[in-house]
Design a protein around this motif. Sequence first.
Motif, short mmCIF file in Angstrom:
data_model
loop_
_atom_site.label_atom_id
_atom_site.label_comp_id
_atom_site.label_asym_id
_atom_site.label_seq_id
_atom_site.Cartn_x
_atom_site.Cartn_y
_atom_site.Cartn_z
N MET A 45 25.72 33.11 56.36
CA MET A 45 26.43 33.17 55.06
C MET A 45 27.78 33.82 55.21
SD MET A 45 25.41 32.65 51.61
CE MET A 45 25.13 31.32 52.72
N THR A 46 28.12 34.69 54.29
CA THR A 46 29.43 35.33 54.34
C THR A 46 29.28 36.75 54.84
OG1 THR A 46 29.53 34.32 52.17
CG2 THR A 46 31.53 35.30 53.00
N ASP A 65 29.46 40.20 54.20
CA ASP A 65 29.39 40.85 52.90
C ASP A 65 30.14 42.15 52.84
OD1 ASP A 65 26.70 42.67 53.79
OD2 ASP A 65 26.99 40.71 54.71
N THR A 81 33.69 42.32 51.36
CA THR A 81 34.04 41.50 50.21
C THR A 81 34.31 42.40 49.02
OG1 THR A 81 32.61 39.71 50.94
CG2 THR A 81 33.28 39.70 48.65
N PRO A 82 35.54 42.35 48.49
CA PRO A 82 35.82 43.22 47.35
C PRO A 82 35.07 42.78 46.09
CG PRO A 82 37.68 41.76 47.77
CD PRO A 82 36.68 41.53 48.85
N TRP A 83 34.65 43.72 45.32
CA TRP A 83 34.02 43.45 44.03
C TRP A 83 35.00 42.73 43.11
CZ3 TRP A 83 29.13 43.56 42.77
CH2 TRP A 83 28.78 43.51 41.41
N LEU A 84 34.50 42.11 42.07
CA LEU A 84 35.39 41.41 41.15
C LEU A 84 36.19 42.40 40.31
CD1 LEU A 84 33.21 38.46 39.78
CD2 LEU A 84 34.60 38.54 41.84
N THR A 85 37.46 42.13 40.16
CA THR A 85 38.26 42.95 39.25
C THR A 85 37.87 42.62 37.82
OG1 THR A 85 40.01 41.32 38.93
CG2 THR A 85 40.21 42.78 40.84
N GLN A 88 39.72 41.40 35.48
CA GLN A 88 40.25 40.06 35.15
C GLN A 88 39.32 38.97 35.69
OE1 GLN A 88 42.99 39.38 33.27
NE2 GLN A 88 43.01 41.59 32.93
N GLU A 89 38.96 39.14 36.94
CA GLU A 89 38.11 38.13 37.58
C GLU A 89 36.74 38.06 36.91
OE1 GLU A 89 40.03 38.52 42.07
OE2 GLU A 89 38.36 39.80 41.47
N ALA A 137 37.06 36.22 33.65
CA ALA A 137 37.24 34.78 33.85
C ALA A 137 35.92 34.14 34.24
CB ALA A 137 38.28 34.52 34.94
N TRP A 138 35.24 34.79 35.14
CA TRP A 138 33.97 34.26 35.63
C TRP A 138 32.93 34.16 34.53
CZ3 TRP A 138 31.29 31.33 38.32
CH2 TRP A 138 29.96 31.58 38.67
N VAL A 144 28.37 38.31 44.96
CA VAL A 144 29.80 38.41 44.69
C VAL A 144 30.59 37.61 45.72
CG1 VAL A 144 31.80 39.95 44.65
CG2 VAL A 144 29.67 40.64 43.55
N ARG A 197 33.05 34.57 44.80
CA ARG A 197 34.43 34.54 45.30
C ARG A 197 34.69 33.26 46.08
NH1 ARG A 197 37.91 37.97 44.55
NH2 ARG A 197 37.53 40.16 44.09
N PHE A 241 34.45 30.05 43.84
CA PHE A 241 35.13 29.96 42.55
C PHE A 241 36.40 30.82 42.51
CE2 PHE A 241 35.55 30.75 37.91
CZ PHE A 241 35.61 29.44 37.48
N ILE A 242 36.21 32.11 42.36
CA ILE A 242 37.33 33.01 42.10
C ILE A 242 38.48 32.86 43.10
CG2 ILE A 242 38.02 35.44 42.06
CD1 ILE A 242 36.52 34.72 39.61
N LEU A 298 43.92 31.90 37.32
CA LEU A 298 42.67 32.49 36.85
C LEU A 298 42.88 33.09 35.46
CD1 LEU A 298 39.86 32.75 38.05
CD2 LEU A 298 40.39 35.12 38.57
N ARG A 344 41.03 31.86 32.03
CA ARG A 344 40.32 32.73 31.10
C ARG A 344 40.90 32.62 29.70
NH1 ARG A 344 40.93 36.24 28.33
NH2 ARG A 344 42.98 36.92 29.07
#
Lengths: 158, 158
Positions: free
Chosen positions: A1-2, A4, A7-11, A13-14, A17-18, B121, B125, B128-129, B137, B141
């Motif tokens: 997979m990726t 992990d 990987t930054p958490w979602l801001t 704004q993100e 949007a999500w 997350v 990302r 999508f994000i 983005l 939103r």
Amino acid sequence: MTTDSDTPWLTDQEQRAWRTHLDVSRLLMHQLERDLQPFGLTNNDYEILVNLSEAEDRRLRMSDLAASTLQSKSRLSHQITRMENAGLVRRESCESDRRGLYAVLTEEGWDTMRRVAPHHVASVRKHFIDLFSAEDLQALRASLTPVAEHLRTERGGV
Amino acid sequence: MTTDSDTPWLTDQEQRAWRTHLDVSRLLMHQLERDLQPFGLTNNDYEILVNLSEAEDRRLRMSDLAASTLQSKSRLSHQITRMENAGLVRRESCESDRRGLYAVLTEEGWDTMRRVAPHHVASVRKHFIDLFSAEDLQALRASLTPVAEHLRTERGGV
DNA sequence: CCCATTTAATTCAGTATTCAACATTTACGG
DNA sequence: CCGTAAATGTTGAATACTGAATTAAATGGG
């Protein structure tokens, strides 16, 4: 997979949007489903009807129909059985490949489509399309298209 | 419903925007589901975990949880039963209102959440994000928010 | 206070979806 | 050609979802 760990958490704004995207998807499907109910159709039924009515001879191979509606073959098979029982489509065998089957729109299916489509379009307009400006809609499509492409390759390729 | 007779059909632009949105919704949900599979969770499971872990005391009334996940009470009830059997949540009765129940995150549920969230997350990302520019983005939103609001009022109000 | 309503949540029956197993036909490498 | 692999669809059992009916408790007007 990726990987992990980095990987930054979602801001904020993100995140917004999500979640908005998620909410719109779900609410929209529910609303369209509700608007189709009076006609005795589900979203899935309707999508099959659209695909078949746009196809050459109003027929498609099961595989192609499954691919273009993004469903599993199994699910489509059940779906078509139901619609066959409802008189909207029928199965026809395929000359060139004896494994294959066509799903064919019946007269009744075609009539249903013509009767319901205007209401469905009105519903899509009311709950989605007409809520955007022309520019926003264009921008939406533009930014969503690469996502769709990414997901399609992710799906098949890998 | 809507007056159908004078609803214009979708233009090419509108058609494309609409179908792209549909495709993205579906493909995305499938992909996220696939990425969660190795952890033994479904999208629905995960969403419950998110909502509970963000809540006061990691607990929510069944009704509130149903509302915030946009599901029917019936469906949520089944969902929680499954997750209860899996040890992720438990039901607790409510002092102030003896009709009511809380869904409460268990330790195991909390641990699962902390373990899986980074991967999820990353998945959001990747699929999508990170496929949008910051401006796109933001625009997404902004234009989707009124749609969500419209659908929410359509849903409850009427 | 009491009874009719409303609210919280579950249950049940019917329907839909998934996943793996299967049958059949085609494709292809040696 | 043959035999193995791949593709087309279906089936069946297990799981999940839906909508209506149900139980139980709270609310509120007279």
